[in-house]
Write a protein that holds these residues in place. Structure first.
Motif, PDB file in Angstrom:
ATOM      1  N   ALA A   1      46.280  46.018  44.762  1.00  0.00           N
ATOM      2  CA  ALA A   1      47.263  46.804  45.519  1.00  0.00           C
ATOM      3  C   ALA A   1      47.309  47.985  45.748  1.00  0.00           C
ATOM      4  O   ALA A   1      47.908  48.493  47.117  1.00  0.00           O
ATOM      5  CB  ALA A   1      48.457  46.692  43.953  1.00  0.00           C
ATOM      6  N   LEU A   2      46.865  48.424  44.649  1.00  0.00           N
ATOM      7  CA  LEU A   2      46.293  50.304  45.179  1.00  0.00           C
ATOM      8  C   LEU A   2      45.826  50.208  47.528  1.00  0.00           C
ATOM      9  O   LEU A   2      46.242  50.655  47.949  1.00  0.00           O
ATOM     10  CB  LEU A   2      45.497  50.980  44.513  1.00  0.00           C
TER      11      LEU A   2
ATOM     12  N   ALA B   1      49.204  41.043  45.465  1.00  0.00           N
ATOM     13  CA  ALA B   1      47.986  41.922  44.698  1.00  0.00           C
ATOM     14  C   ALA B   1      47.821  40.509  43.599  1.00  0.00           C
ATOM     15  O   ALA B   1      48.400  40.404  42.472  1.00  0.00           O
ATOM     16  CB  ALA B   1      48.377  42.748  44.815  1.00  0.00           C
ATOM     17  N   LYS B   2      46.149  40.757  43.511  1.00  0.00           N
ATOM     18  CA  LYS B   2      45.968  39.944  42.009  1.00  0.00           C
ATOM     19  C   LYS B   2      45.202  41.282  40.928  1.00  0.00           C
ATOM     20  O   LYS B   2      45.378  40.650  39.936  1.00  0.00           O
ATOM     21  CB  LYS B   2      44.162  39.498  42.372  1.00  0.00           C
ATOM     22  N   SER B   3      44.800  42.531  41.607  1.00  0.00           N
ATOM     23  CA  SER B   3      44.996  44.324  40.087  1.00  0.00           C
ATOM     24  C   SER B   3      45.813  44.522  40.805  1.00  0.00           C
ATOM     25  O   SER B   3      45.748  44.934  41.677  1.00  0.00           O
ATOM     26  CB  SER B   3      43.602  44.039  39.814  1.00  0.00           C
ATOM     27  N   THR B   4      46.316  45.307  40.253  1.00  0.00           N
ATOM     28  CA  THR B   4      46.837  46.870  40.144  1.00  0.00           C
ATOM     29  C   THR B   4      45.891  47.623  41.488  1.00  0.00           C
ATOM     30  O   THR B   4      45.958  48.670  42.308  1.00  0.00           O
ATOM     31  CB  THR B   4      46.803  48.242  39.175  1.00  0.00           C
TER      32      THR B   4
ATOM     33  N   LEU C   1      56.819  48.358  46.703  1.00  0.00           N
ATOM     34  CA  LEU C   1      55.926  47.892  45.459  1.00  0.00           C
ATOM     35  C   LEU C   1      56.661  47.727  43.954  1.00  0.00           C
ATOM     36  O   LEU C   1      57.454  48.541  43.495  1.00  0.00           O
ATOM     37  CB  LEU C   1      54.890  48.795  44.927  1.00  0.00           C
ATOM     38  N   ILE C   2      56.251  46.188  42.908  1.00  0.00           N
ATOM     39  CA  ILE C   2      56.389  45.982  41.585  1.00  0.00           C
ATOM     40  C   ILE C   2      55.269  46.716  41.276  1.00  0.00           C
ATOM     41  O   ILE C   2      54.261  45.535  41.630  1.00  0.00           O
ATOM     42  CB  ILE C   2      57.118  45.070  42.066  1.00  0.00           C
ATOM     43  N   ALA C   3      54.794  47.305  39.766  1.00  0.00           N
ATOM     44  CA  ALA C   3      53.929  47.204  38.725  1.00  0.00           C
ATOM     45  C   ALA C   3      54.414  46.946  37.750  1.00  0.00           C
ATOM     46  O   ALA C   3      55.141  47.071  37.072  1.00  0.00           O
ATOM     47  CB  ALA C   3      53.156  48.125  39.456  1.00  0.00           C
ATOM     48  N   SER C   4      53.204  46.172  37.049  1.00  0.00           N
ATOM     49  CA  SER C   4      53.622  46.529  35.437  1.00  0.00           C
ATOM     50  C   SER C   4      52.789  47.759  34.785  1.00  0.00           C
ATOM     51  O   SER C   4      51.781  47.800  34.559  1.00  0.00           O
ATOM     52  CB  SER C   4      52.946  45.204  34.825  1.00  0.00           C
ATOM     53  N   LYS C   5      53.630  48.146  33.693  1.00  0.00           N
ATOM     54  CA  LYS C   5      53.333  49.488  33.275  1.00  0.00           C
ATOM     55  C   LYS C   5      51.931  49.028  32.137  1.00  0.00           C
ATOM     56  O   LYS C   5      50.807  49.705  32.098  1.00  0.00           O
ATOM     57  CB  LYS C   5      54.284  50.036  32.025  1.00  0.00           C
TER      58      LYS C   5
END
Length: 84
Positions: free
Chosen positions: A8-9, A2-5, A20-24
Motif C-alpha cells: 500500500a505504501l 494492496a496485499k500488505s501495508t 486510503l483505508i488501513a487496518s491498525k
C-alpha cells in the motif's frame, strides 16, 4: 487493493490515490504508522485516510478512525461520500 501495508505504501507513493483505508492491526507495518508516513509526505498528505480498528481509540493522524463493528461498512461509505 494492496496485499500488505508495504505494498500500500508503494502504491500510494507511485499512483494517484483518493482514499486510503488501513487496518491498525496489521503485523508488519500497522495502519496507523502507514497513515503517519503518508501524512508526513508533502505531496501525499491530502489523501483522505481511514484507520480501521477493533479498539476504541482517538488519534489525530487519520482523517477518520472507524471501529470494526456491525456498522463499519456504512461508516466508511458515509465518510467517502461526504469527502467528495
Amino acid at each position: 487493493d494492496a496485499k500488505s501495508t508495504l505494498d500500500a505504501l508503494t502504491r500510494v507513493l507511485t499512483e494517484p490515490i483518493d482514499v486510503l483505508i488501513a487496518s491498525k492491526e496489521h503485523p508488519v507495518l500497522d495502519g496507523l504508522n502507514l497513515i503517519r508516513m503518508i501524512k508526513a509526505n508533502e505531496t501525499k498528505k491530502s489523501i483522505k485516510t481511514i484507520l480501521l480498528t477493533s479498539e476504541k481509540i482517538q488519534c489525530a493522524s487519520p482523517d477518520r478512525v472507524i471501529q470494526k463493528d456491525k456498522n463499519f461498512i456504512e461508516n466508511i461509505l458515509s465518510f467517502i461520500e461526504n469527502k467528495k
